[in-house]
Design an enzyme around this catalytic site. Structure first.
Site, PDB file in Angstrom:
ATOM      1  N   ASN A  80      30.369  78.522  94.984  1.00  0.00           N
ATOM      2  CA  ASN A  80      30.392  77.187  94.033  1.00  0.00           C
ATOM      3  C   ASN A  80      31.131  76.019  94.812  1.00  0.00           C
ATOM      4  O   ASN A  80      31.097  76.134  96.270  1.00  0.00           O
ATOM      5  CB  ASN A  80      30.878  77.624  92.729  1.00  0.00           C
ATOM      6  CG  ASN A  80      30.359  76.502  91.692  1.00  0.00           C
ATOM      7  OD1 ASN A  80      30.865  75.322  91.545  1.00  0.00           O
ATOM      8  ND2 ASN A  80      29.220  76.891  90.807  1.00  0.00           N
ATOM      9  N   HIS A 106      28.917  76.448  98.027  1.00  0.00           N
ATOM     10  CA  HIS A 106      28.438  77.954  98.487  1.00  0.00           C
ATOM     11  C   HIS A 106      28.509  78.080  99.867  1.00  0.00           C
ATOM     12  O   HIS A 106      27.697  78.560 100.507  1.00  0.00           O
ATOM     13  CB  HIS A 106      27.049  78.111  98.138  1.00  0.00           C
ATOM     14  CG  HIS A 106      26.770  78.077  96.582  1.00  0.00           C
ATOM     15  ND1 HIS A 106      27.314  78.420  95.726  1.00  0.00           N
ATOM     16  CD2 HIS A 106      25.421  77.894  95.975  1.00  0.00           C
ATOM     17  CE1 HIS A 106      26.934  78.484  94.354  1.00  0.00           C
ATOM     18  NE2 HIS A 106      25.903  77.990  94.519  1.00  0.00           N
ATOM     19  N   HIS A 179      23.824  85.466  94.580  1.00  0.00           N
ATOM     20  CA  HIS A 179      23.090  84.394  93.755  1.00  0.00           C
ATOM     21  C   HIS A 179      21.764  84.892  93.329  1.00  0.00           C
ATOM     22  O   HIS A 179      20.868  84.211  93.633  1.00  0.00           O
ATOM     23  CB  HIS A 179      23.186  83.217  94.647  1.00  0.00           C
ATOM     24  CG  HIS A 179      23.074  82.065  94.021  1.00  0.00           C
ATOM     25  ND1 HIS A 179      22.274  81.701  92.950  1.00  0.00           N
ATOM     26  CD2 HIS A 179      23.889  80.947  94.031  1.00  0.00           C
ATOM     27  CE1 HIS A 179      22.597  80.605  92.298  1.00  0.00           C
ATOM     28  NE2 HIS A 179      23.378  80.019  93.129  1.00  0.00           N
ATOM     29  N   SER A 180      21.639  86.103  92.596  1.00  0.00           N
ATOM     30  CA  SER A 180      20.571  86.652  92.139  1.00  0.00           C
ATOM     31  C   SER A 180      19.876  85.770  90.948  1.00  0.00           C
ATOM     32  O   SER A 180      20.730  85.394  90.314  1.00  0.00           O
ATOM     33  CB  SER A 180      20.337  88.118  91.942  1.00  0.00           C
ATOM     34  OG  SER A 180      20.574  88.738  93.001  1.00  0.00           O
ATOM     35  N   GLN A 286      29.737  81.944  86.621  1.00  0.00           N
ATOM     36  CA  GLN A 286      29.014  80.912  86.730  1.00  0.00           C
ATOM     37  C   GLN A 286      27.579  81.256  85.765  1.00  0.00           C
ATOM     38  O   GLN A 286      26.943  82.070  86.509  1.00  0.00           O
ATOM     39  CB  GLN A 286      28.725  80.284  88.001  1.00  0.00           C
ATOM     40  CG  GLN A 286      27.801  78.781  87.868  1.00  0.00           C
ATOM     41  CD  GLN A 286      28.876  77.682  87.700  1.00  0.00           C
ATOM     42  OE1 GLN A 286      30.237  77.718  87.733  1.00  0.00           O
ATOM     43  NE2 GLN A 286      28.456  76.349  87.454  1.00  0.00           N
ATOM     44  N   GLU A 313      26.778  84.476  88.222  1.00  0.00           N
ATOM     45  CA  GLU A 313      27.596  84.546  89.398  1.00  0.00           C
ATOM     46  C   GLU A 313      29.155  84.757  89.214  1.00  0.00           C
ATOM     47  O   GLU A 313      29.884  83.895  88.853  1.00  0.00           O
ATOM     48  CB  GLU A 313      27.493  83.090  90.240  1.00  0.00           C
ATOM     49  CG  GLU A 313      25.978  82.741  90.448  1.00  0.00           C
ATOM     50  CD  GLU A 313      25.743  81.337  90.642  1.00  0.00           C
ATOM     51  OE1 GLU A 313      26.255  80.588  91.549  1.00  0.00           O
ATOM     52  OE2 GLU A 313      24.891  80.749  89.794  1.00  0.00           O
TER      53      GLU A 313
HETATM   54  C1  BGC Z   1      25.347  76.218  91.154  1.00  0.00           C
HETATM   55  C2  BGC Z   1      24.179  75.296  90.871  1.00  0.00           C
HETATM   56  C3  BGC Z   1      23.421  75.024  92.113  1.00  0.00           C
HETATM   57  C4  BGC Z   1      22.858  76.449  92.223  1.00  0.00           C
HETATM   58  C5  BGC Z   1      21.895  76.429  93.557  1.00  0.00           C
HETATM   59  C6  BGC Z   1      24.865  77.338  91.282  1.00  0.00           C
HETATM   60  O1  BGC Z   1      25.884  78.282  91.671  1.00  0.00           O
HETATM   61  O2  BGC Z   1      26.217  76.213  90.131  1.00  0.00           O
HETATM   62  O3  BGC Z   1      24.708  73.684  90.450  1.00  0.00           O
HETATM   63  O4  BGC Z   1      22.266  74.113  91.805  1.00  0.00           O
HETATM   64  O5  BGC Z   1      23.660  77.268  92.680  1.00  0.00           O
HETATM   65  O6  BGC Z   1      22.402  75.876  94.633  1.00  0.00           O
END
Ligand code: BGC
Length: 349
Positions: A80, A106, A179-180, A286, A313
């Site tokens: 994030n 990220h 990030h699946s 998230q 997440e």
């Molecule tokens: C974020 C989003 C973002 C996505 C892809 C998520 O973890 O919170 O805002 O668009 O990842 O990058």
């Protein structure tokens, strides 16, 4: 139980990349790529016993070089956002990779999702793949050399267990996740509106227009964010809630109730009956309803895009360096970072 390695191509720098296929004794399987630690597929049985792949993915390694949306990837050093792409630690200011306007998202420009990791497959009763590597001191501006590993296990009770480990030779921040993008009706089945989710949380953190938590910790009660009882995504992501409208869906951090390894969420695919529990020892999660996922053709010709998946997440709270009341991402020199997240599948009643 098996772990099979296949060639998956080479990076532009000439590094070999492999795809590992893990299968447990019940026929559940996962494909994991050494580039970015990406979970490319996750096949579980639906209510009729049919194999259903519940994660979005891409076809080739080249398709993953521009992995818009970080699909399936291992995220670090900091999942994030970090506001202004900088933070102060022990009185010292660190500037980190700025890849989203003024902010860092990220892990920065070349995060862990773009690195090739060393693989150790373990063909045991419960098949495992350990990915490991070193993030050098100063990588993307983050202090400390960090030794890392991520272990993916397919358990006998049909879970994908991910264990993250890190240790740094300087004080630093570390906030890892996966990030699946899940679609419990199958990756190619369209919008998630009728899929249901329950989240073990009474509070979430509202965002400013840059999707950065404002610092407020708000009750979910009486809002679209209230998933304390299982309900469909659709009602929430199409609601008039001002925070939902700002982002075209949900893209927010929940404060997960309790401590230690506990259930954070349970989601169900309405067509397949596939249920997925998420357990984690992290403080935050998230929920991202793929609001910005580019419309297009993904794995095996599937058409995916906005609201065709959801991400859970598990992590520290975003931008925690600015908010001392947020559970933080600081990792002290020599301390161990141990994060466990389990995605466990069943058939919903
Ligand atoms: C974020 C989003 C973002 C996505 C892809 C998520 O973890 O919170 O805002 O668009 O990842 O990058």
């Amino acid at each position: 139980m098996s772990v099979i390695r296949t060639d998956y191509g080479k990076t532009n720098g000439g590094e070999e990349v492999y795809l590992y296929t893990l299968e447990n004794k019940n026929g559940m399987s996962a494909e994991i790529i050494t580039y970015g630690g990406i979970v490319r597929s996750l096949k579980v049985k639906d209510k009729n016993g049919a194999d259903t792949d519940v994660v979005l993915g891409r076809d080739t390694l080249e398709d993953y070089f521009e992995n818009d949306g970080y699909i399936g990837a291992f995220i670090g050093r900091h999942a994030n956002r970090i506001k202004g792409a900088s933070f102060v630690l022990n009185g010292e200011k660190f500037e980190v990779g700025r890849n989203e306007g003024k902010n860092s998202l990220h892990g920065g420009i070349c995060g862990f999702d773009k690195k090739v990791w060393d693989a150790t497959p373990l063909d045991e009763e419960e098949p495992k793949l350990i990915l490991s590597g070193i993030s050098p001191d100063g990588e993307e501006g983050f202090p400390g050399e960090v030794k890392l590993s991520v272990t993916y296990t397919l358990t006998n009770d049909n879970a994908l267990k991910i264990e993250y480990y890190g240790i740094s030779d300087k004080d630093t921040v570390l906030n890892l996740t996966n990030h699946s993008y899940f679609n419990l009706n199958g990756y190619d089945s369209g919008k998630i509106d009728n899929q249901r989710i329950k989240i073990n949380s009474s509070f979430y953190t509202p965002n400013d227009e840059e999707c950065m938590p404002t610092g407020e910790v708000r009750r979910v009660e009486g809002t679209a964010f209230d998933f304390r009882k299982i309900k469909e995504f659709g009602g929430a992501i199409n609601s008039e809630d001002e925070q939902v409208k700002l982002f075209g869906g949900i893209d927010h951090n929940y404060a997960i109730s309790g401590r230690g390894l506990r259930e954070a969420a349970y989601a169900v695919g309405d067509k397949t009956g596939i249920g997925m529990s998420v357990y984690t020892n992290q403080g935050g999660m998230q929920l991202y309803t793929a609001n910005g996922l580019p419309e297009g053709i993904y794995k095996n010709g599937s058409k995916c895009g906005v609201h065709t998946a959801f991400c859970l997440e598990t992590q520290c709270f975003p931008n925690s360096m600015e908010h001392s009341h947020f559970p933080g991402a600081i990792l002290k020199k020599g301390e161990e970072y141990n994060h466990i997240t389990i995605y466990k599948f069943d058939i919903a009643e």
